[in-house]
Design a protein around this motif. Structure first.
Motif, PDB file in Angstrom:
ATOM      1  N   GLU A  93       0.847  -1.187   0.000  1.00 20.30           N
ATOM      2  CA  GLU A  93       0.000   0.000   0.000  1.00 20.30           C
ATOM      3  C   GLU A  93       0.886   1.242   0.000  1.00 20.30           C
ATOM      4  N   GLU A  95       0.739   5.817  -0.543  1.00 23.25           N
ATOM      5  CA  GLU A  95      -0.027   7.046  -0.769  1.00 23.25           C
ATOM      6  C   GLU A  95       0.212   7.509  -2.204  1.00 23.25           C
ATOM      7  N   HIS A 155      -7.602   8.805  -1.396  1.00 24.51           N
ATOM      8  CA  HIS A 155      -6.808   8.186  -0.337  1.00 24.51           C
ATOM      9  C   HIS A 155      -7.150   8.805   1.028  1.00 24.51           C
ATOM     10  N   THR A 160      -7.751   2.698  -0.709  1.00 26.87           N
ATOM     11  CA  THR A 160      -6.417   2.129  -0.694  1.00 26.87           C
ATOM     12  C   THR A 160      -5.821   2.111  -2.093  1.00 26.87           C
ATOM     13  N   PHE A 162      -2.210   0.917  -4.364  1.00 29.64           N
ATOM     14  CA  PHE A 162      -1.000   0.103  -4.406  1.00 29.64           C
ATOM     15  C   PHE A 162      -0.185   0.548  -5.608  1.00 29.64           C
ATOM     16  N   THR A 171      -6.078   0.306  -7.620  1.00 27.32           N
ATOM     17  CA  THR A 171      -7.054   0.547  -6.567  1.00 27.32           C
ATOM     18  C   THR A 171      -8.290  -0.299  -6.878  1.00 27.32           C
TER      19      THR A 171
END
Length: 187
Positions: A93, A95, A155, A160, A162, A171
């Motif tokens: 994961e 940001e 977010h 979430t 990746f 996502t």
């Protein structure tokens, strides 16, 4: 090595490592790894001649870095884009940047306006940090449209994201309030 052969092999590997491993009797583990030896044997049963040198050439020459080899060089997997239920890659994961992009074709806009972006047969929606990449993806399906995704705001609201090994952002879905559509200059 012959570019045509590399492209054909890449398409075949995408098919069996992402979507239909059973088509050649191949087993993928939950992280998508397959034995190269089993891949070569399954391809041979399907009438395709693969060898380790060709497989390594496809992996190393792929500009999109679609595949990776295990550290010991005995296994291969598709980095993302799976639709087979047996694979559940554990991406890290991360940001996302403020905006990500998704390329699509005009013929899909009505559905996207109603449902947002959904993964369809895949496990995730695929997004790009690069506008040019998103437009190129959209061109594969018809007249391209660029969608600008408010990824950071998503977010912050609990969605979430990746970041796959090859740079693709993933996502589970993108609801319509986070999507802007239009030309690159107008976004």
């Amino acid at each position: 090595m012959d570019t045509k052969r590399l492209n054909e092999t890449s398409k075949f590997l995408s098919y069996v490592l992402r979507h239909e491993p059973q088509a050649i009797g191949l087993q993928l583990d939950c992280e998508g790894w397959a034995s190269i030896e089993s891949l070569i044997a399954g391809a041979a049963r399907d009438g395709r001649a693969l060898d380790i040198a060709l497989i390594r050439a496809v992996v190393s020459s792929s500009d999109k870095k679609r595949f990776s080899l295990s550290d010991d060089g005995l296994s291969i997997r598709a980095v993302q884009g799976h639709s087979t239920a047996s694979v559940n890659l554990q991406h890290v994961e991360k940001e996302p940047p403020e905006f990500l992009y998704h390329g699509t074709a005009t013929r899909f806009l009505q559905s996207i306006r109603q449902q947002g972006l959904i993964p369809g047969a895949r496990h995730h929606v695929h997004l790009s940090q690069e506008i040019a990449t998103a437009i190129a993806v959209g061109q594969r399906y018809g007249k391209p449209v660029l969608l600008k995704i408010e990824a950071r705001r998503m977010h912050q609201q609990g969605f979430t994201f990746f970041h796959a090994e090859n740079g693709v952002w993933l996502t589970a879905q993108v609801p319509t309030p986070f999507i802007r559509e239009g030309e690159p200059d107008n976004l």
